[in-house]
Each structure stands twice: as structure tokens, then as C-alpha cells.
Design a protein around this motif. Structure first.
Motif, PDB file in Angstrom:
ATOM      1  N   ASN A  68       0.809  -1.209   0.000  1.00 26.61           N
ATOM      2  CA  ASN A  68       0.000   0.000   0.000  1.00 26.61           C
ATOM      3  C   ASN A  68       0.847   1.266   0.000  1.00 26.61           C
ATOM      4  N   VAL A  69       2.035   1.203  -0.523  1.00 24.86           N
ATOM      5  CA  VAL A  69       2.918   2.362  -0.483  1.00 24.86           C
ATOM      6  C   VAL A  69       3.354   2.756  -1.887  1.00 24.86           C
ATOM      7  N   VAL A  70       3.760   3.992  -1.986  1.00 25.80           N
ATOM      8  CA  VAL A  70       4.341   4.499  -3.221  1.00 25.80           C
ATOM      9  C   VAL A  70       5.811   4.753  -2.929  1.00 25.80           C
ATOM     10  N   PRO A  71       6.703   4.072  -3.633  1.00 28.09           N
ATOM     11  CA  PRO A  71       8.118   4.335  -3.376  1.00 28.09           C
ATOM     12  C   PRO A  71       8.501   5.746  -3.797  1.00 28.09           C
ATOM     13  N   GLY A  72       9.447   6.324  -3.086  1.00 27.28           N
ATOM     14  CA  GLY A  72       9.922   7.659  -3.409  1.00 27.28           C
ATOM     15  C   GLY A  72      10.475   7.754  -4.807  1.00 27.28           C
ATOM     16  N   THR A  73      10.907   6.617  -5.345  1.00 24.04           N
ATOM     17  CA  THR A  73      11.425   6.572  -6.710  1.00 24.04           C
ATOM     18  C   THR A  73      10.383   7.067  -7.706  1.00 24.04           C
ATOM     19  N   LEU A  74       9.126   6.781  -7.450  1.00 23.11           N
ATOM     20  CA  LEU A  74       8.067   7.223  -8.354  1.00 23.11           C
ATOM     21  C   LEU A  74       7.704   8.686  -8.137  1.00 23.11           C
ATOM     22  N   LEU A  75       7.897   9.183  -6.910  1.00 26.53           N
ATOM     23  CA  LEU A  75       7.521  10.552  -6.599  1.00 26.53           C
ATOM     24  C   LEU A  75       8.634  11.566  -6.883  1.00 26.53           C
ATOM     25  N   ALA A  76       9.884  11.141  -6.778  1.00 26.41           N
ATOM     26  CA  ALA A  76      11.019  12.065  -6.896  1.00 26.41           C
ATOM     27  C   ALA A  76      11.021  12.875  -8.197  1.00 26.41           C
ATOM     28  N   PRO A  77      10.743  12.286  -9.365  1.00 27.56           N
ATOM     29  CA  PRO A  77      10.789  13.075 -10.602  1.00 27.56           C
ATOM     30  C   PRO A  77       9.605  14.019 -10.811  1.00 27.56           C
ATOM     31  N   LEU A  78       8.555  13.908 -10.011  1.00 27.02           N
ATOM     32  CA  LEU A  78       7.358  14.711 -10.259  1.00 27.02           C
ATOM     33  C   LEU A  78       7.604  16.211 -10.116  1.00 27.02           C
ATOM     34  N   LEU A  79       8.378  16.635  -9.123  1.00 29.84           N
ATOM     35  CA  LEU A  79       8.658  18.063  -8.947  1.00 29.84           C
ATOM     36  C   LEU A  79       9.420  18.628 -10.147  1.00 29.84           C
ATOM     37  N   PRO A  80      10.550  18.034 -10.553  1.00 28.90           N
ATOM     38  CA  PRO A  80      11.235  18.606 -11.722  1.00 28.90           C
ATOM     39  C   PRO A  80      10.415  18.521 -13.008  1.00 28.90           C
ATOM     40  N   ILE A  81       9.603  17.476 -13.159  1.00 33.51           N
ATOM     41  CA  ILE A  81       8.764  17.369 -14.358  1.00 33.51           C
ATOM     42  C   ILE A  81       7.732  18.491 -14.380  1.00 33.51           C
ATOM     43  N   SER A  82       7.111  18.770 -13.237  1.00 28.75           N
ATOM     44  CA  SER A  82       6.097  19.842 -13.203  1.00 28.75           C
ATOM     45  C   SER A  82       6.737  21.211 -13.424  1.00 28.75           C
ATOM     46  N   ILE A  83       7.935  21.424 -12.887  1.00 30.06           N
ATOM     47  CA  ILE A  83       8.639  22.692 -13.127  1.00 30.06           C
ATOM     48  C   ILE A  83       8.970  22.838 -14.604  1.00 30.06           C
ATOM     49  N   GLN A  84       9.500  21.785 -15.210  1.00 31.96           N
ATOM     50  CA  GLN A  84       9.863  21.821 -16.633  1.00 31.96           C
ATOM     51  C   GLN A  84       8.629  22.068 -17.494  1.00 31.96           C
ATOM     52  N   THR A  85       7.531  21.415 -17.175  1.00 28.47           N
ATOM     53  CA  THR A  85       6.300  21.578 -17.945  1.00 28.47           C
ATOM     54  C   THR A  85       5.798  23.019 -17.873  1.00 28.47           C
ATOM     55  N   SER A  86       5.780  23.576 -16.677  1.00 33.50           N
ATOM     56  CA  SER A  86       5.320  24.959 -16.502  1.00 33.50           C
ATOM     57  C   SER A  86       6.194  25.946 -17.265  1.00 33.50           C
ATOM     58  N   ILE A  87       7.498  25.767 -17.164  1.00 35.29           N
ATOM     59  CA  ILE A  87       8.415  26.673 -17.856  1.00 35.29           C
ATOM     60  C   ILE A  87       8.278  26.546 -19.368  1.00 35.29           C
ATOM     61  N   ALA A  88       8.225  25.319 -19.876  1.00 34.97           N
ATOM     62  CA  ALA A  88       8.128  25.108 -21.329  1.00 34.97           C
ATOM     63  C   ALA A  88       6.849  25.720 -21.892  1.00 34.97           C
ATOM     64  N   ILE A  89       5.736  25.491 -21.240  1.00 34.11           N
ATOM     65  CA  ILE A  89       4.469  26.048 -21.718  1.00 34.11           C
ATOM     66  C   ILE A  89       4.486  27.572 -21.599  1.00 34.11           C
ATOM     67  N   GLY A  90       4.940  28.074 -20.453  1.00 35.42           N
ATOM     68  CA  GLY A  90       4.961  29.521 -20.234  1.00 35.42           C
ATOM     69  C   GLY A  90       5.843  30.272 -21.210  1.00 35.42           C
ATOM     70  N   VAL A  91       7.061  29.792 -21.424  1.00 32.55           N
ATOM     71  CA  VAL A  91       7.985  30.474 -22.335  1.00 32.55           C
ATOM     72  C   VAL A  91       7.464  30.436 -23.768  1.00 32.55           C
ATOM     73  N   ASN A  92       6.969  29.293 -24.199  1.00 32.56           N
ATOM     74  CA  ASN A  92       6.451  29.203 -25.564  1.00 32.56           C
ATOM     75  C   ASN A  92       5.163  29.991 -25.737  1.00 32.56           C
ATOM     76  N   TRP A  93       4.360  30.101 -24.700  1.00 33.82           N
ATOM     77  CA  TRP A  93       3.154  30.926 -24.771  1.00 33.82           C
ATOM     78  C   TRP A  93       3.537  32.395 -24.893  1.00 33.82           C
ATOM     79  N   LEU A  94       4.509  32.834 -24.070  1.00 32.70           N
ATOM     80  CA  LEU A  94       4.979  34.224 -24.161  1.00 32.70           C
ATOM     81  C   LEU A  94       5.596  34.525 -25.522  1.00 32.70           C
ATOM     82  N   ASN A  95       6.257  33.539 -26.093  1.00 35.46           N
ATOM     83  CA  ASN A  95       6.882  33.697 -27.408  1.00 35.46           C
ATOM     84  C   ASN A  95       5.846  33.691 -28.534  1.00 35.46           C
ATOM     85  N   GLN A  96       4.614  33.343 -28.211  1.00 33.57           N
ATOM     86  CA  GLN A  96       3.540  33.214 -29.196  1.00 33.57           C
ATOM     87  C   GLN A  96       3.870  32.153 -30.241  1.00 33.57           C
TER      88      GLN A  96
END
Length: 175
Positions: A110-138
Motif C-alpha cells: 500500500n505504499v508508493v516508493p519515493g522513486t516514483l515521486l522524486a521526478p514529479l517536482l522537476p517534471i512539473s517545473i519543466q512543464t510549466s516553464i516550457a508552456i509559459g515560455v512558448n506561450w509568451l513567445n507566441q
């Protein structure tokens, strides 16, 4: 190959691939070659920079959460206790965290290993930056431009996490 050289090569490969991808994806959406080239340069540079930043954050995240376990039953109490600042609450939090870690290991179905959770923070940061920069760039074809970046970054994040955790630990030499 040392880690800095590996990181530089990864950034160059990332720039090259995403520059070419963005150029192709946006040339289908507009005939404005200046905008297409600018979008390709933005996405290539962004991808190279994000590769470096992503890897740094991922290594910190894996070091913190990689070998931990988080029981799904205890997610809410953990979130609630994180916001406490007093020394008594910190002591309670450390005791509670130890109990959670032990129970999570015991209840390993009934547990989630940290291995599955560890990449979520950098993935969400990368996703936000990629969408934001490309949106600003039109960027003309935003989703086709950023979707492969997000998907491949997620794969890279998990592969890199498993590679970091599979390295044998260096023994500590005592004098």
C-alpha cells in the motif's frame, strides 16, 4: 565520462533535437520564417537550459525522496504537519515521519516508493516553464512544440532516477 561532460552532451543533444522539432512543427502552422526560426531557437535554448536545471533538481529530489516510502493512508497527515514551525511540532513531525516510514515499509503493498515521486517536482517545473515560455513567445503550434519535450523529459527523469538509485553506494572510509 564525468557528470559535467555528460550534462553538457545532454544539453547539446537536447538543443539540437528540440530546435529541429520546433522548426518542423511550427513551419506547418505559419509561413513566417522569422517566427518559425525564433520559435525553434527559443525551444532549443529552453530545452538545453531545462536539461541542466532538471537534472540538478532531480538529483536533489532523488537524494531526498528516492529511497523513502510513502503510505497512501498517511498522505493527509504529512501534508498537515509540514506547515508547522515550532520546535515541539518539528519533534512530533520527525517522530511521526519515522513511524510513517516504518509502517510504509511494513505495508509495502500500500505504499508508493519515493522513486516514483522524486521526478514529479522537476517534471512539473519543466512543464510549466516550457508552456509559459512558448506561450509568451507566441509559438504558433504550442502543444505540438512542447508535448514531446514534456513526454521525453518524464521518461528521462524516471530513467535517470533509476540510474542514480542503482549506483552502488561508496563505502565510507574510516581512519
Amino acid at each position: 565520462m564525468n557528470s559535467n561532460l555528460r550534462l553538457i552532451i545532454s544539453a547539446i543533444v537536447s538543443f539540437s533535437f528540440y530546435f529541429a522539432w520546433s522548426y518542423w512543427a511550427n513551419s506547418m502552422a505559419t509561413d513566417n520564417q522569422a517566427l518559425v526560426l525564433r520559435s525553434a531557437l527559443v525551444q532549443g535554448t529552453l530545452s538545453a537550459t531545462i536539461t541542466i536545471l532538471f537534472t540538478f533538481i532531480l538529483e536533489k529530489s532523488v537524494a531526498k525522496f528516492g529511497e523513502s516510502y510513502l503510505s497512501l493512508v498517511f498522505v493527509v497527515p504529512i501534508i498537515c504537519t509540514v506547515h508547522s514551525k515550532t520546535s515541539q511540532n518539528i519533534a512530533i513531525f520527525k517522530t511521526f515521519k519515522n513511524a510513517l516510514d516504518n509502517s510504509a515499509k511494513y505495508l509495502n503493498n500500500n505504499v508508493v516508493p519515493g522513486t516514483l515521486l522524486a521526478p514529479l517536482l522537476p517534471i512539473s517545473i519543466q512543464t510549466s516553464i516550457a508552456i509559459g515560455v512558448n506561450w509568451l513567445n507566441q509559438t504558433p503550434n504550442l502543444w505540438l512544440t512542447v508535448a514531446p519535450s514534456i513526454f521525453i523529459t518524464a521518461i528521462y527523469g524516471y530513467v535517470y532516477t533509476f540510474a542514480l538509485l542503482s549506483k552502488p553506494k561508496q563505502p565510507v572510509l574510516q581512519e
